[in-house]
Design a protein around this motif. Sequence first.
Motif, PDB file in Angstrom:
ATOM      1  N   VAL A  35      36.654  50.783  30.823  1.00  0.00           N
ATOM      2  CA  VAL A  35      36.241  52.055  29.972  1.00  0.00           C
ATOM      3  C   VAL A  35      35.745  53.174  31.869  1.00  0.00           C
ATOM      4  CG1 VAL A  35      33.511  52.987  29.331  1.00  0.00           C
ATOM      5  CG2 VAL A  35      34.633  51.533  28.843  1.00  0.00           C
ATOM      6  N   VAL A  65      28.106  53.202  28.512  1.00  0.00           N
ATOM      7  CA  VAL A  65      28.689  52.420  27.795  1.00  0.00           C
ATOM      8  C   VAL A  65      26.771  52.205  26.755  1.00  0.00           C
ATOM      9  CG1 VAL A  65      29.559  51.675  28.840  1.00  0.00           C
ATOM     10  CG2 VAL A  65      27.486  50.599  29.025  1.00  0.00           C
ATOM     11  N   VAL A  95      30.083  45.726  23.915  1.00  0.00           N
ATOM     12  CA  VAL A  95      29.786  47.098  24.463  1.00  0.00           C
ATOM     13  C   VAL A  95      31.078  48.211  23.485  1.00  0.00           C
ATOM     14  CG1 VAL A  95      28.320  47.204  26.727  1.00  0.00           C
ATOM     15  CG2 VAL A  95      30.698  47.709  26.181  1.00  0.00           C
ATOM     16  N   PHE A  98      38.329  51.423  41.437  1.00  0.00           N
ATOM     17  CA  PHE A  98      38.251  50.631  43.101  1.00  0.00           C
ATOM     18  C   PHE A  98      40.222  50.386  42.525  1.00  0.00           C
ATOM     19  CE2 PHE A  98      33.912  49.501  42.305  1.00  0.00           C
ATOM     20  CZ  PHE A  98      33.499  49.275  43.806  1.00  0.00           C
ATOM     21  N   GLU A 151      39.143  36.172  31.787  1.00  0.00           N
ATOM     22  CA  GLU A 151      38.892  36.318  32.695  1.00  0.00           C
ATOM     23  C   GLU A 151      39.113  35.261  34.119  1.00  0.00           C
ATOM     24  OE1 GLU A 151      37.105  32.122  31.698  1.00  0.00           O
ATOM     25  OE2 GLU A 151      35.168  33.325  30.027  1.00  0.00           O
ATOM     26  N   LEU A 155      40.113  33.318  36.303  1.00  0.00           N
ATOM     27  CA  LEU A 155      40.197  32.420  36.736  1.00  0.00           C
ATOM     28  C   LEU A 155      41.683  32.759  36.025  1.00  0.00           C
ATOM     29  CD1 LEU A 155      40.730  30.310  38.409  1.00  0.00           C
ATOM     30  CD2 LEU A 155      39.983  28.943  36.951  1.00  0.00           C
ATOM     31  N   ILE A 214      34.753  47.275  37.032  1.00  0.00           N
ATOM     32  CA  ILE A 214      33.353  48.023  36.380  1.00  0.00           C
ATOM     33  C   ILE A 214      32.651  47.986  35.314  1.00  0.00           C
ATOM     34  CG2 ILE A 214      33.477  50.397  38.370  1.00  0.00           C
ATOM     35  CD1 ILE A 214      33.909  52.249  35.780  1.00  0.00           C
ATOM     36  N   ASP A 215      33.616  46.619  34.621  1.00  0.00           N
ATOM     37  CA  ASP A 215      33.534  46.445  33.221  1.00  0.00           C
ATOM     38  C   ASP A 215      31.956  45.144  33.391  1.00  0.00           C
ATOM     39  OD1 ASP A 215      35.810  44.494  34.049  1.00  0.00           O
ATOM     40  OD2 ASP A 215      36.614  45.827  32.010  1.00  0.00           O
ATOM     41  N   GLY A 216      33.046  43.829  33.429  1.00  0.00           N
ATOM     42  CA  GLY A 216      32.821  42.279  33.767  1.00  0.00           C
ATOM     43  C   GLY A 216      31.945  42.232  34.832  1.00  0.00           C
ATOM     44  N   ASP A 217      31.708  43.142  36.293  1.00  0.00           N
ATOM     45  CA  ASP A 217      31.366  43.712  37.912  1.00  0.00           C
ATOM     46  C   ASP A 217      31.329  42.088  38.527  1.00  0.00           C
ATOM     47  OD1 ASP A 217      31.246  45.786  38.048  1.00  0.00           O
ATOM     48  OD2 ASP A 217      28.415  46.110  36.716  1.00  0.00           O
ATOM     49  N   ASN A 218      32.720  41.059  37.724  1.00  0.00           N
ATOM     50  CA  ASN A 218      32.598  39.859  38.421  1.00  0.00           C
ATOM     51  C   ASN A 218      32.676  39.510  40.277  1.00  0.00           C
ATOM     52  OD1 ASN A 218      32.557  37.665  36.513  1.00  0.00           O
ATOM     53  ND2 ASN A 218      34.362  39.525  34.985  1.00  0.00           N
ATOM     54  N   ASN A 219      33.722  40.017  40.834  1.00  0.00           N
ATOM     55  CA  ASN A 219      34.042  40.689  42.168  1.00  0.00           C
ATOM     56  C   ASN A 219      34.518  39.002  42.226  1.00  0.00           C
ATOM     57  OD1 ASN A 219      34.329  40.652  44.740  1.00  0.00           O
ATOM     58  ND2 ASN A 219      31.962  41.623  44.671  1.00  0.00           N
ATOM     59  N   GLN A 220      35.616  39.003  41.677  1.00  0.00           N
ATOM     60  CA  GLN A 220      36.251  37.075  41.928  1.00  0.00           C
ATOM     61  C   GLN A 220      37.884  37.571  41.919  1.00  0.00           C
ATOM     62  OE1 GLN A 220      35.066  35.208  37.684  1.00  0.00           O
ATOM     63  NE2 GLN A 220      32.960  34.961  38.440  1.00  0.00           N
ATOM     64  N   GLN A 256      39.825  37.099  45.662  1.00  0.00           N
ATOM     65  CA  GLN A 256      39.765  35.368  46.427  1.00  0.00           C
ATOM     66  C   GLN A 256      40.015  34.663  45.525  1.00  0.00           C
ATOM     67  OE1 GLN A 256      37.314  38.334  45.502  1.00  0.00           O
ATOM     68  NE2 GLN A 256      35.045  38.462  46.208  1.00  0.00           N
ATOM     69  N   PHE A 283      36.101  43.467  50.659  1.00  0.00           N
ATOM     70  CA  PHE A 283      35.534  45.192  50.812  1.00  0.00           C
ATOM     71  C   PHE A 283      35.716  46.005  51.655  1.00  0.00           C
ATOM     72  CE2 PHE A 283      32.029  41.923  50.048  1.00  0.00           C
ATOM     73  CZ  PHE A 283      32.828  41.223  48.105  1.00  0.00           C
TER      74      PHE A 283
END
Lengths: 308, 248
Positions: free
Chosen positions: B11, B17, B26, B38, B93, B95, B120-126, B129, B142
């Motif tokens: 989005v 939202v 949403v 990003f 997801e 993973l 910027i939807d799930g904001d998981n930051n995974q 990594q 970052f």
Amino acid sequence: MSALVFVEHDNTEVKDATLAAVTAAQAYGDVTLLVAGSDCASVADAAAKIDGVSKVLVADDAAYAHPLAEELAAVVLSVADGYEAIIAPATTTGKNFMPRVAASLDVAQISDIIEVVSTDTFKRPIYAGNAIATVQTSDAVKVITVRATGFDKAASEGGAATIETIGAAGAVGISSYVGAELSTSDRPELTSAKIIISGGRGMGSGENFALIEKVADKLGAAVGASRAAVDAGFVPNDYQVGQTGKIVAPELYIAVGISGAIQHLAGMKDSKIIVAINKDEDAPIFQVADFGLVADLFDAVPALEAAL
Amino acid sequence: MKIMVPVKRVVDYNVKVRVKSDNTGVELANVIMSMNPFAEIAIEEAIRLKEAGTASEIIVVSIGPKAAQETIRTGLAMGADRGILVEHDADAEPLAIAKVLKAIVAEENPSIVLLGKQAIDGDNNQTGQMLAQLLGWPQGTFASDVVVGDGSVNVTREVDGGLETVKLNLPAVITTDLRLNEPRYASLPNIMKAKRKPIDMKTPADYNADMATRLTVLTVEEPAKREAGILVESVEDLVSKLKEKGVI
């Protein structure tokens, strides 16, 4: 049932965000802490005094002098067996290495939780805090990062955990620390301060931040900024409060010359009392402020300093 | 060297939202979608490395619905060379995404995988990594500065206390923070040129990927609203109110 909590520290002291993670971990019963550092005995001693902790594992090795994600993931994985939950504060350190742990364990990570509903169900903000999702995991092991503002801090005194030294995990050795430019200040850190005073674009220049710094020094407060103030080059990025900066929830948050963009509100709207000082009475910040003062900040802030 | 840039269609960041009235998620119908900001920064950084002669080819990858072709096209118009879309309509997801990316890395052999620190939807930051761990690669998350050397890359990172620089052996995963660069707008000639750049259409099955989700979203709610407070008349009034509340 038991949980393993990663201790965030600087090889001298335990960082406050750890205490919130310990509170979140209580849902799993027995709580073990892991201190991975170098010459970090004082951290281990402090960790053992945290209320509600039964054991502290200490890996003291040069490989952990700096928080390299590759090394931290390896040491956490070396002791991960048997815990139902592996928990770290959602600081830049926790966010950095925890997904590596989850990937190796082949489980989902649940990021930035603000509530433990039950041992497999959590609340977490999505869309920059514009919605709160309740999610349930089907994985046996829960890898979780904890948003510190969502939980009370466990007492840092009163516990008497046993300390157990563990061996280093063996250096991964694919990355190395080069250096850091950390902000040095006598003021408290943003994420643990009881009072924060932040400036926005309305400050007009970096020099003008001196006005709010004087108030901060009288109140023992930390100084923050909106993204607009950071983008304008008034202050460094580590001052930034908001969706793309730090999430804070102090007792008192004073927003000076900040309009109140969604992205800023996402970082501070859980503060207990919010004060807004802005000359634009239509600024959205007034919709979340407990006390609003419509005034020119260049008059109001020196007056505030004088009145304290 | 090749650089692979995974991107996500999300989005648009300007959209406010709204939570659906039945609390299942949403509102996504008739909402403007665009590239995760990003990810845009990641593409820009890759293009700058190509312009500097460091990178030879930039591959944009997305895992998402057919419409994510537009998102890849945006990256191609900015200056990336070709795209891969792994078509998958349901939510995926981090993973599962990381596992698909790992399989693509095995085929493409990039020296750097450059992606956004979070969507910027799930904001998981995974995802970055997880991919790094699955590959056994180092990571620089970052990032606010990237300097490619001989067999290694120095990444300056935005951390809680300021900035930290790490040196990573190549190949490596790098995730972008906001201040790394300011992404360019695609020019009209480049938008036209991008229409002829190739996008490979794939499916998760092509990579033997298990896209099953581990998390079930039970509800999505509006955050607690704050009540607007009162306007005070003067600084003195403000100070006395704060003293009454016992916060100063």
